[in-house]
Design an enzyme around this catalytic site. Sequence first.
Site, PDB file in Angstrom:
ATOM      1  N   HIS A 375       0.839  -1.202   0.000  1.00 38.75           N
ATOM      2  CA  HIS A 375       0.000   0.000   0.000  1.00 38.75           C
ATOM      3  C   HIS A 375       0.872   1.250   0.000  1.00 38.75           C
ATOM      4  O   HIS A 375       1.759   1.397   0.840  1.00 38.75           O
ATOM      5  CB  HIS A 375      -0.921   0.015   1.230  1.00 38.75           C
ATOM      6  CG  HIS A 375      -1.889   1.147   1.199  1.00 38.75           C
ATOM      7  ND1 HIS A 375      -2.010   2.078   2.202  1.00 38.75           N
ATOM      8  CD2 HIS A 375      -2.793   1.505   0.245  1.00 38.75           C
ATOM      9  CE1 HIS A 375      -2.943   2.966   1.868  1.00 38.75           C
ATOM     10  NE2 HIS A 375      -3.429   2.639   0.704  1.00 38.75           N
ATOM     11  N   HIS A 376       0.622   2.119  -0.967  1.00 36.82           N
ATOM     12  CA  HIS A 376       1.319   3.398  -1.079  1.00 36.82           C
ATOM     13  C   HIS A 376       0.305   4.521  -1.053  1.00 36.82           C
ATOM     14  O   HIS A 376      -0.294   4.837  -2.081  1.00 36.82           O
ATOM     15  CB  HIS A 376       2.087   3.494  -2.415  1.00 36.82           C
ATOM     16  CG  HIS A 376       3.286   2.619  -2.507  1.00 36.82           C
ATOM     17  ND1 HIS A 376       3.944   2.414  -3.706  1.00 36.82           N
ATOM     18  CD2 HIS A 376       3.958   1.898  -1.574  1.00 36.82           C
ATOM     19  CE1 HIS A 376       4.979   1.595  -3.497  1.00 36.82           C
ATOM     20  NE2 HIS A 376       4.994   1.262  -2.219  1.00 36.82           N
ATOM     21  N   GLU A 377       0.085   5.101   0.116  1.00 36.26           N
ATOM     22  CA  GLU A 377      -0.747   6.312   0.155  1.00 36.26           C
ATOM     23  C   GLU A 377       0.186   7.501  -0.029  1.00 36.26           C
ATOM     24  O   GLU A 377       1.067   7.726   0.803  1.00 36.26           O
ATOM     25  CB  GLU A 377      -1.513   6.411   1.468  1.00 36.26           C
ATOM     26  CG  GLU A 377      -2.280   7.731   1.636  1.00 36.26           C
ATOM     27  CD  GLU A 377      -3.169   8.050   0.441  1.00 36.26           C
ATOM     28  OE1 GLU A 377      -4.037   7.226   0.112  1.00 36.26           O
ATOM     29  OE2 GLU A 377      -2.979   9.122  -0.186  1.00 36.26           O
ATOM     30  N   GLU A 456      -8.099   6.888  -6.025  1.00 38.88           N
ATOM     31  CA  GLU A 456      -8.065   8.340  -6.255  1.00 38.88           C
ATOM     32  C   GLU A 456      -7.190   8.691  -7.458  1.00 38.88           C
ATOM     33  O   GLU A 456      -6.477   9.695  -7.451  1.00 38.88           O
ATOM     34  CB  GLU A 456      -7.578   9.093  -5.002  1.00 38.88           C
ATOM     35  CG  GLU A 456      -8.407   8.862  -3.779  1.00 38.88           C
ATOM     36  CD  GLU A 456      -7.887   7.706  -2.933  1.00 38.88           C
ATOM     37  OE1 GLU A 456      -6.709   7.339  -3.077  1.00 38.88           O
ATOM     38  OE2 GLU A 456      -8.669   7.143  -2.154  1.00 38.88           O
ATOM     39  N   GLU A 480     -16.628   2.503   0.871  1.00 39.92           N
ATOM     40  CA  GLU A 480     -16.293   3.159   2.139  1.00 39.92           C
ATOM     41  C   GLU A 480     -17.242   4.304   2.475  1.00 39.92           C
ATOM     42  O   GLU A 480     -17.373   4.677   3.634  1.00 39.92           O
ATOM     43  CB  GLU A 480     -14.839   3.653   2.122  1.00 39.92           C
ATOM     44  CG  GLU A 480     -14.535   4.756   1.123  1.00 39.92           C
ATOM     45  CD  GLU A 480     -14.176   4.231  -0.263  1.00 39.92           C
ATOM     46  OE1 GLU A 480     -14.523   3.077  -0.562  1.00 39.92           O
ATOM     47  OE2 GLU A 480     -13.567   4.981  -1.039  1.00 39.92           O
TER      48      GLU A 480
END
Lengths: 677, 677
Positions: A375-377, A456, A480
Amino acid sequence: MKHIYLIIIVLLMASPVHTDEHTVSSPGNIIQVQFKLENGVPYYNVSRFGIEIINKSALGFILRGAPDLKDGFFLKESTQSYHDETWTQLWGEKKQIRNHYNEMRVDLIENGPLSREISIVFRVYDDGLGFRYEIPEQPNIDQIKIMDELTEFALTGDHESWWIGAYQWNRFEYLYENTPLSDIDTVHTHFTMRTKDGLYLSIHEAALVNYSTMVLERIHGYTLKANLFPWADGVKVRTKTPMITPWRTIQISDDPGGLITSYLILNLNEPSKIEDTSWIDPGKYVGIWWEMHIDKSTWGSGPNHGATTENAKRYIDFAAAHGFDHVLVEGWNVGWDGDWYADGVVFDFTKPYPDFDLEGVAQYALSKGVRLMGHHETSANILNYEEQMEDAFALYEKLGVRAVKTGYVGHGTEIVWYDENGKPNHEWHHGQFMVEHHQRVVELAAKHKILLNVHEGVKDTGLRRTWPNLMTREVARGQEYNAWGGDGGNPPDHVVIIPFTRNLSGPFDYTPGIVELFFDEYRPDNRINSTLAKELALYVIIHSPLQMAADLPENYEKNLDVFQFIKDVPVDWSETKVLHASIGNYVTIVRKDQNSDDWYLGSITDENGRLLKAPLSFLDPGRKYIAAIHRDGNDADWIENPYDIIIEEKIVDCSMILTLRLATSGGQAIRFTPIND
Amino acid sequence: MKHIYLIIIVLLMASPVHTDEHTVSSPGNIIQVQFKLENGVPYYNVSRFGIEIINKSALGFILRGAPDLKDGFFLKESTQSYHDETWTQLWGEKKQIRNHYNEMRVDLIENGPLSREISIVFRVYDDGLGFRYEIPEQPNIDQIKIMDELTEFALTGDHESWWIGAYQWNRFEYLYENTPLSDIDTVHTHFTMRTKDGLYLSIHEAALVNYSTMVLERIHGYTLKANLFPWADGVKVRTKTPMITPWRTIQISDDPGGLITSYLILNLNEPSKIEDTSWIDPGKYVGIWWEMHIDKSTWGSGPNHGATTENAKRYIDFAAAHGFDHVLVEGWNVGWDGDWYADGVVFDFTKPYPDFDLEGVAQYALSKGVRLMGHHETSANILNYEEQMEDAFALYEKLGVRAVKTGYVGHGTEIVWYDENGKPNHEWHHGQFMVEHHQRVVELAAKHKILLNVHEGVKDTGLRRTWPNLMTREVARGQEYNAWGGDGGNPPDHVVIIPFTRNLSGPFDYTPGIVELFFDEYRPDNRINSTLAKELALYVIIHSPLQMAADLPENYEKNLDVFQFIKDVPVDWSETKVLHASIGNYVTIVRKDQNSDDWYLGSITDENGRLLKAPLSFLDPGRKYIAAIHRDGNDADWIENPYDIIIEEKIVDCSMILTLRLATSGGQAIRFTPIND
């Protein structure tokens, strides 16, 4: 003699305009596209069965630092060609895809000293068309700054339309509006319409690689115009010759289901650029995600931190026990504490929190036959991410991670980056800057044999054909919002509009499969706005080659009967058919498993109950199937009684018609397994 | 104690209305009907999946000479019962019809000295409902003059609707309007609507035997009210106990095709009252008819008289050569000369014109294995007809005539008859007077073993189930408007609205099959507004058990290839399915021959071309079929190129999907014949 003079005068009076017209028809003569030069200005229009559906519409560009490319042209050459090939999709909603079109290429030359050349290429299918601009290498044009693309879509009436507005802070995450065309200002694509004559149109684009995202702006009446997200300095696109634009696409069908089974956008993308695709596998995942959305745990560190080694191992054990391929862990790396979505340089993409043993967890997963999903936010800080991403992907590759979910949550309308002088620039999520960033990420990921799940991000334009590691993305209002939407979550019709709008673009990581529809312990004012059966049906309705079972392991343990369907349902299909389609009202899709002879049916409805007849003619003739039916109970109702589900088996064959009884905001999910014969 | 007082007060305040509610659900719990008495006033409402589709709506009657029956009731008894039977239709669009409903009977008694009793009976199906009033024999009510029926249909939104206006001079012969519900004033039924939620509703009535025709009047907002055509003296219905009204029906479907395959109206009619039905045979006919409409000949006597012995024999020879059952001859009897449609006592129903040898022609027909089809044009002078009709039917019976076409062409809004004092009364075409006249005719015809084909009559309400000699009727704008409409004839969408409105009522003698689409020699300003293939497809789309091949013999002789389909197509079906349905846009219907394993497909469109996918799943699994396809050519277009037709054969089976390419105002007609296996 008098007569002859008269005729000459009439001819002169009738032809003050010099028009050069060229028409190309689709292979079945369904759609006709006409290109014309009127006094040197290029236009096109589109007919279907000879009736105009796009009136005369402008073409061309406004440039900075050079004369515009919009008039003064003459025709150098117009050529037509016929194409018919069938190609094999590596994964997707259909295995064999026919690419059958007639192409018309129009090469134009500018009058005057610059004599610049530009071509417009039309590809016309029986189910729609695409066209793009090409500017070849040539002496008098090299660097190009596009200030405006003049492409118009002059529609012929005030069509009913389904849309989300552009230029809003929250990217693509909005509920769809359903209004007459004349009510729109600027809208994202897919922009889907229904004419009074019962024709369905959807405008979008294909192969958006190094350009700015096109939105549609209503400039007058029923005429839309391409509107490109600008760079911070107002330039829309910085490019150079040889240049090609994305394809501007219009999909057309008499039936809304025909939009869903149109493969025009994939066809307009290039074949795969990844040679060895052996490592690219669709799959299913669970993960540490929903528990943060419902406030059971936190992304940031502290007593409720979700991404702990122990919790990750619990999910890995669950995934291994139930045959899942990946376990997503969000909130594992340093940066989540505090106001992380405020653009700061907060995230470290290689540094786990102390309570998360990244290497140990990755190893533990592999030992169980499961993989950690990375996961790369980015918090929309692109420079921060780009500085680290080579290392970040290399780390994941080294740890045996095969898929990464990326995120671009910003705090407003813009993505921030810093130029060479340290000056911050604010760029749109959808502008050329971000399109090119995403392209860099997908290529880097491919280099490290990583599958991408982009949240996004920028809308899908079919790039998955060219980069089949670009598996899925969000780019819409997902599950969500039911956890914390505050506005009531996703209303019942949201997922019934999505198949005809957002999903026309490609796979959607909606993250279905919440089986505990209420979570009062954590968020008493929110819920899933559907019946349990509808939540199952979403696995067939919403295609995603990385598909999540989004609920908590403990919730599935309590609902093993319905969970069985989630475990069984494939994510890669050889065939897709639409049995019922009414935009925003109901939709029934059947898909055939890529790896067996099983078929799956999903049917969902909005806030109204439905009674639909589903002929099972998609099944192989002469075979009997066991239909494992998951349907709303007779008293099911999404508001009062959403858990009322009946799971039953029937023996069926292709000659039968099933009556689907969908409760209010209900659904039905069926697995058809052939009986050995 | 304070709290207890408060609660009592609240209860008293909250219940000033005494309400008695009873609910009945359809067998599959799709539709719920609630009856309630509010302070003695009866109401009903209808929900579907718990969502109201008919809000609280009034019930009752205003009477003349007696207190109204609209309030002051209390409930005597409410009973419910379950019914499930399958009955066999003598002829029609489907052989085996399931009649599956829950019934709720509500018996009411009036407060006060009269203590009159009235019952309301609801029958609730999964695809709609019917309800009617019953007034049993009782002491205080015998003769009844209904001045108004209060039945309301309080719809829930401004639904899109398709309708023809009531109270117009030309009976039911109008083009359909497509407007929001709020644009209507008074409309005929079937009144078909589409809600914003994609639900389709159609209001009509069943078993109209001895009552006045119901039209719908919008009284406010979205509320419609029953409006009955009055007698000349203003009374709507004259009746006596025991009385039952026709059923008020609402058909409901998520898909417009579901309206077409709803048999609710037939189910609400009584079984056949004709015991020996061996003489009742569906069939096809040709006749001396179109030639008068295009001005090639005349109904009246003179040099161009159509109904001559010689011409009739020519048609008989043609019918015999091509397997037709009947030959209609219009204009055969004295009365056509002069202003015949001006209500005068003009027609003699037993006296042929001198140039028409009635007996000879009838005999000649029988000798060729064909029957003369009789014709009774009443010119709407009912008394003149009723005086003669016993003799007229007896004459036809004696001559071996098996079917009679009747006509009621009046010159204005009214039917004229004379009372016992010779005073003329003007009655509406649709009032109780005419309903009862038509009933007398059908019973008389049955006595003489005559099949009826009623033109300019009252709308169909399913009486064919009870009187299966009542084969077909017009009661809509038919083919002849293309001959002389003056307003451009029937536009392309007319026959694409008809299947969802007029045809829901029952068989329609539209008289399709014109193969010479232009008739410039006679009427250069008129034409058939479709392609040739569409004209063929109408034989499948429009069901009529007496079906005409309407064109001239010489025109068929010139078009024997397309004529073959008209010769082959059956008029009696064992099964009907709808493959595509979009009201006013396109429709595809498949029907199975009653007397073989052949299937037929008809598909038609409005002024737009269409590309539709037709799965052939209705065919028997495991069998191969020859598909004899009649389709629009690739360049067909109804305006410029309507004759472009391709007739070709393909081998198909149930697993195949045919792509139907319909030209503008085009169509496709297919016969599927199984290959012996």
